[in-house]
Design an enzyme around this catalytic site. Structure first.
Site, PDB file in Angstrom:
ATOM      1  N   LYS A 182       3.418 -10.636  -0.360  1.00  0.00           N
ATOM      2  CA  LYS A 182       4.456  -9.841   0.322  1.00  0.00           C
ATOM      3  C   LYS A 182       3.829  -9.122   1.515  1.00  0.00           C
ATOM      4  O   LYS A 182       3.236  -8.060   1.367  1.00  0.00           O
ATOM      5  CB  LYS A 182       5.094  -8.812  -0.612  1.00  0.00           C
ATOM      6  CG  LYS A 182       6.359  -8.232   0.027  1.00  0.00           C
ATOM      7  CD  LYS A 182       6.704  -6.848  -0.450  1.00  0.00           C
ATOM      8  CE  LYS A 182       5.865  -5.769   0.140  1.00  0.00           C
ATOM      9  NZ  LYS A 182       5.922  -5.657   1.610  1.00  0.00           N
ATOM     10  N   GLU A 256      -7.124  -2.064  -3.182  1.00  0.00           N
ATOM     11  CA  GLU A 256      -7.944  -1.810  -1.984  1.00  0.00           C
ATOM     12  C   GLU A 256      -7.207  -0.731  -1.197  1.00  0.00           C
ATOM     13  O   GLU A 256      -6.173  -1.018  -0.581  1.00  0.00           O
ATOM     14  CB  GLU A 256      -8.064  -3.082  -1.125  1.00  0.00           C
ATOM     15  CG  GLU A 256      -8.834  -4.218  -1.753  1.00  0.00           C
ATOM     16  CD  GLU A 256     -10.324  -3.972  -1.804  1.00  0.00           C
ATOM     17  OE1 GLU A 256     -10.817  -3.078  -1.089  1.00  0.00           O
ATOM     18  OE2 GLU A 256     -10.993  -4.676  -2.580  1.00  0.00           O
ATOM     19  N   CYS A 290      -9.173   0.814   7.308  1.00  0.00           N
ATOM     20  CA  CYS A 290      -9.517   1.529   6.066  1.00  0.00           C
ATOM     21  C   CYS A 290     -10.958   2.027   6.072  1.00  0.00           C
ATOM     22  O   CYS A 290     -11.251   3.080   5.519  1.00  0.00           O
ATOM     23  CB  CYS A 290      -9.269   0.624   4.871  1.00  0.00           C
ATOM     24  SG  CYS A 290     -10.100  -0.972   5.011  1.00  0.00           S
ATOM     25  N   GLU A 390      -6.637  10.876   5.310  1.00  0.00           N
ATOM     26  CA  GLU A 390      -6.680   9.753   6.238  1.00  0.00           C
ATOM     27  C   GLU A 390      -5.634   9.981   7.337  1.00  0.00           C
ATOM     28  O   GLU A 390      -4.482  10.282   7.033  1.00  0.00           O
ATOM     29  CB  GLU A 390      -6.326   8.493   5.433  1.00  0.00           C
ATOM     30  CG  GLU A 390      -6.729   7.210   6.068  1.00  0.00           C
ATOM     31  CD  GLU A 390      -6.424   6.002   5.170  1.00  0.00           C
ATOM     32  OE1 GLU A 390      -5.474   6.061   4.366  1.00  0.00           O
ATOM     33  OE2 GLU A 390      -7.134   5.002   5.312  1.00  0.00           O
TER      34      GLU A 390
HETATM   35  P1  NAD Z   1       1.540   1.297   2.473  1.00  0.00           P
HETATM   36  O1  NAD Z   1       1.020   1.730   1.145  1.00  0.00           O
HETATM   37  O2  NAD Z   1       2.626   2.098   3.086  1.00  0.00           O
HETATM   38  O3  NAD Z   1       2.107  -0.195   2.396  1.00  0.00           O
HETATM   39  C1  NAD Z   1       1.305  -1.257   1.924  1.00  0.00           C
HETATM   40  C2  NAD Z   1       2.209  -2.329   1.353  1.00  0.00           C
HETATM   41  O4  NAD Z   1       2.870  -1.825   0.204  1.00  0.00           O
HETATM   42  C3  NAD Z   1       3.305  -2.806   2.299  1.00  0.00           C
HETATM   43  O5  NAD Z   1       3.420  -4.213   2.175  1.00  0.00           O
HETATM   44  C4  NAD Z   1       4.543  -2.101   1.764  1.00  0.00           C
HETATM   45  O6  NAD Z   1       5.748  -2.783   2.059  1.00  0.00           O
HETATM   46  C5  NAD Z   1       4.262  -2.119   0.283  1.00  0.00           C
HETATM   47  N1  NAD Z   1       5.002  -1.129  -0.507  1.00  0.00           N
HETATM   48  C6  NAD Z   1       5.528   0.046  -0.108  1.00  0.00           C
HETATM   49  N2  NAD Z   1       6.101   0.687  -1.147  1.00  0.00           N
HETATM   50  C7  NAD Z   1       5.928  -0.097  -2.235  1.00  0.00           C
HETATM   51  C8  NAD Z   1       6.268   0.026  -3.628  1.00  0.00           C
HETATM   52  N3  NAD Z   1       6.925   1.073  -4.097  1.00  0.00           N
HETATM   53  N4  NAD Z   1       5.881  -0.956  -4.473  1.00  0.00           N
HETATM   54  C9  NAD Z   1       5.189  -2.030  -4.019  1.00  0.00           C
HETATM   55  N5  NAD Z   1       4.852  -2.210  -2.712  1.00  0.00           N
HETATM   56  C10 NAD Z   1       5.222  -1.258  -1.833  1.00  0.00           C
HETATM   57  O7  NAD Z   1       0.285   1.200   3.426  1.00  0.00           O
HETATM   58  P2  NAD Z   1       0.257   0.794   4.963  1.00  0.00           P
HETATM   59  O8  NAD Z   1       0.709   1.945   5.781  1.00  0.00           O
HETATM   60  O9  NAD Z   1       0.917  -0.517   5.173  1.00  0.00           O
HETATM   61  O10 NAD Z   1      -1.307   0.541   5.177  1.00  0.00           O
HETATM   62  C11 NAD Z   1      -2.186   1.555   5.434  1.00  0.00           C
HETATM   63  C12 NAD Z   1      -3.019   1.896   4.222  1.00  0.00           C
HETATM   64  O11 NAD Z   1      -3.688   0.735   3.727  1.00  0.00           O
HETATM   65  C13 NAD Z   1      -4.124   2.875   4.591  1.00  0.00           C
HETATM   66  O12 NAD Z   1      -4.261   3.823   3.569  1.00  0.00           O
HETATM   67  C14 NAD Z   1      -5.352   1.971   4.662  1.00  0.00           C
HETATM   68  O13 NAD Z   1      -6.567   2.650   4.525  1.00  0.00           O
HETATM   69  C15 NAD Z   1      -5.089   1.014   3.567  1.00  0.00           C
HETATM   70  N6  NAD Z   1      -5.883  -0.226   3.729  1.00  0.00           N
HETATM   71  C16 NAD Z   1      -6.903  -0.477   2.861  1.00  0.00           C
HETATM   72  C17 NAD Z   1      -7.688  -1.628   3.023  1.00  0.00           C
HETATM   73  C18 NAD Z   1      -8.848  -1.931   2.095  1.00  0.00           C
HETATM   74  O14 NAD Z   1      -9.308  -3.059   2.117  1.00  0.00           O
HETATM   75  N7  NAD Z   1      -9.335  -0.980   1.312  1.00  0.00           N
HETATM   76  C19 NAD Z   1      -7.410  -2.513   4.061  1.00  0.00           C
HETATM   77  C20 NAD Z   1      -6.363  -2.220   4.921  1.00  0.00           C
HETATM   78  C21 NAD Z   1      -5.592  -1.079   4.743  1.00  0.00           C
END
Ligand code: NAD
Length: 487
Positions: A182, A256, A290, A390
């Site tokens: 997704k 992650e 991240c 963050e």
């Molecule tokens: P987010 O948590 O808002 O969204 C991530 C994903 O989760 C999206 O696909 C979103 O549609 C989905 N999502 C949202 N609500 C959900 C729910 N209730 N149930 C299931 N899925 C749901 O994060 P973002 O803003 O897209 O990304 C930024 C974050 O990701 C930052 O905290 C960043 O540090 C982290 N990140 C971590 C890594 C890593 O490898 N550790 C890599 C990239 C990004």
């Protein structure tokens, strides 16, 4: 001058389920915006509960085919996928630039990094199997079988879909699992092109299903009884929702998450080398990464000199058109992100921190996009929001320390533990500090990417589990033990 997006590069926005492509779906539509110009690129059909059910069904039906496929055939399909990623690297980088406005120079590494992960993990497909284990006191033959989970739900963020798909699907597919991916509505395009390349590589339909969607689709997927494991990359807040729904069926979860990674600059650091990378925390992906080093901890005796160098570097960062190869930093992902980041900048002013440079939304030719200037705050108190949370934007916090002990305490003083960076020419100091830092990945004297064979993942609220190397493969296999009595 910001060029218009070349929309001819984008694949048709659909949902890829089994051998079908759905042009509409029950989750409604999302108008995707090019962050550099603020203009729409297309309407994305979003998965709702019905399409999530269909996608999980397709993955469940196909999973045994992939798990039982002769290992050389599974290996070869992944190798073909790697070659297709390389062959189409330019196109994928162009798509990536339009979908999240991260500059083309950074995007162009993504397909090659992903290809590397598929090649590396393809090498495991014909080597994983199990072990023979000595047991006692009864004479017996004991062995393990490394089995795939079945269907893995893969939820990725918008800030690097091709990187994420490479790091995750390399081990997940090599281990013999089927996936429902997704991607978020903010960045659906490169995942869809990737899905087509999977089919072109000969991965059977139904093994890689791609269903763009928002939180509703994510929630439906992670609570689905047909999902055997969840791999989530994103924020801690969403991870907590996912853990709650996973708890209902004890579905295993790989996480992650985010970070607030410290970069410790000791007084014997090579400051020229540091200066070149000092603003990586802010400029790389416009701070939307991240592992970005977003807290710079500087030893007191070199504090003023480091601030001066950082200011100079920040003010020299080329911000602009993400499709221009000379651009170092593009916009942030959307208007909501601008508001969130500007709110944090406003509150930082009141926290005792001192603005060194930046701190504003950029106008002029960039006024219609979502641009924020590379921003550096000095003298940031350790308990301030900027040190503890963050930002996910181009904002760096600099804090002074006196002793090695204090540096480690500050570096470890957040809830996160994804990455840490050490700058020193003293080997003993580097190894001692690395041992004491509570973080999954530590870089000494520079960052050059994440090699595919090394374990990657976080401590604390930065995640659970590891990608990369044998650790990544093990994350998506489960050992079954078989005991045969010989008495
Ligand atoms: P987010 O948590 O808002 O969204 C991530 C994903 O989760 C999206 O696909 C979103 O549609 C989905 N999502 C949202 N609500 C959900 C729910 N209730 N149930 C299931 N899925 C749901 O994060 P973002 O803003 O897209 O990304 C930024 C974050 O990701 C930052 O905290 C960043 O540090 C982290 N990140 C971590 C890594 C890593 O490898 N550790 C890599 C990239 C990004």
């Amino acid at each position: 001058m910001i060029a218009e997006a070349d929309l001819t590069l984008l694949p048709k926005p659909v949902l890829m389920i089994g051998d079908r492509q759905l042009e509409s779906a029950s989750g409604g539509t999302f108008q995707h915006i090019y962050a550099a110009t603020g203009k729409p690129t297309g309407n994305i059909p979003l998965a709702g509960v019905a399409e999530i059910n269909e996608a999980v069904g397709a993955a469940r039906r196909s999973a045994p085919l992939w798990a039982d496929m002769p290992r050389n055939e599974r290996r070869d399909a992944l190798i073909r996928l790697a070659h297709l990623l390389r062959k189409n690297a330019g196109e994928l980088a162009g798509i990536g630039t339009i979908e999240n406005s991260i500059p083309i120079t950074i995007q162009s590494y993504g397909p090659h990094t992903a290809a590397d992960s598929f090649l590396y993990n393809a090498g495991w497909t014909d080597k994983i199997g199990g072990d023979v284990i000595a047991t006692w006191p009864t004479p017996a033959l004991d062995y393990t079988l490394d089995e795939p989970y079945g269907v893995v739900a893969v939820i990725i963020p918008w800030n690097g879909p091709i990187y994420a798909l490479g790091m995750l699907l390399g081990p997940i597919l090599a281990a013999g699992n089927a996936v429902v991916v997704k991607p978020p509505e903010l960045a659906p395009y490169s995942a869809l092109r990737f899905g087509q390349l999977c089919l072109d590589a000969g991965i059977p339909p139904g093994i890689v299903n791609i269903v763009p969607g928002g939180p509703e689709a994510g929630a439906a997927l992670t609570s689905h009884p047909g999902v055997d494991k969840i791999s989530f990359t994103g924020s801690g807040a969403t991870a907590r929702h996912i853990l709650q729904s996973a708890a209902v069926r004890s579905t295993p979860v790989h996480l992650e998450l985010g970070g607030k990674s410290a970069s410790i600059v000791f007084d014997d650091a090579d400051l020229d080398a540091f200066a070149r990378q000092s603003l990586q925390g802010a400029s790389n992906n416009s701070g939307q990464g991240c592992i970005n080093p977003t807290r710079i901890l500087v030893q007191a005796s070199i504090y003023d000199e480091v601030l001066e160098r950082m200011k100079r570097v920040a003010e020299g960062i080329v911000v602009g058109d993400p499709t221009d190869p000379s651009t170092v930093m593009g916009p942030v992902v959307d208007e909501r992100a601008v508001n969130r980041i500007m709110g944090m900048i406003d509150r930082a002013h009141g926290s005792g921190a001192r603005l060194l440079t930046g701190g504003e939304r950029l106008g002029g030719a960039m006024a219609n996009g979502f641009y924020i200037a590379p921003t550096v705050f000095a003298d940031v108190p350790h308990q301030a929001e900027l040190s503890q949370h963050e930002v996910f934007g181009p904002v760096i916090a600099v804090t002074r320390f006196e002793t090695e002990e204090e540096a480690i305490t500050l570096a470890n003083g957040t809830d996160f533990g994804l990455a840490a960076y050490i700058w020193t020419q003293n080997l003993q100091r580097a190894h001692c500090a690395a041992k004491q830092l509570v973080a999954g990945n530590i870089w000494v004297n520079g960052f050059t990417g994440i090699p595919t064979a090394v374990p990657f993942g976080g401590y604390g609220q930065s995640g659970v589990g590891r990608l990369g190397g044998i650790h990544g493969i093990r994350e998506f296999l489960r050992p079954k033990n078989i005991f045969v009595s010989l008495s």
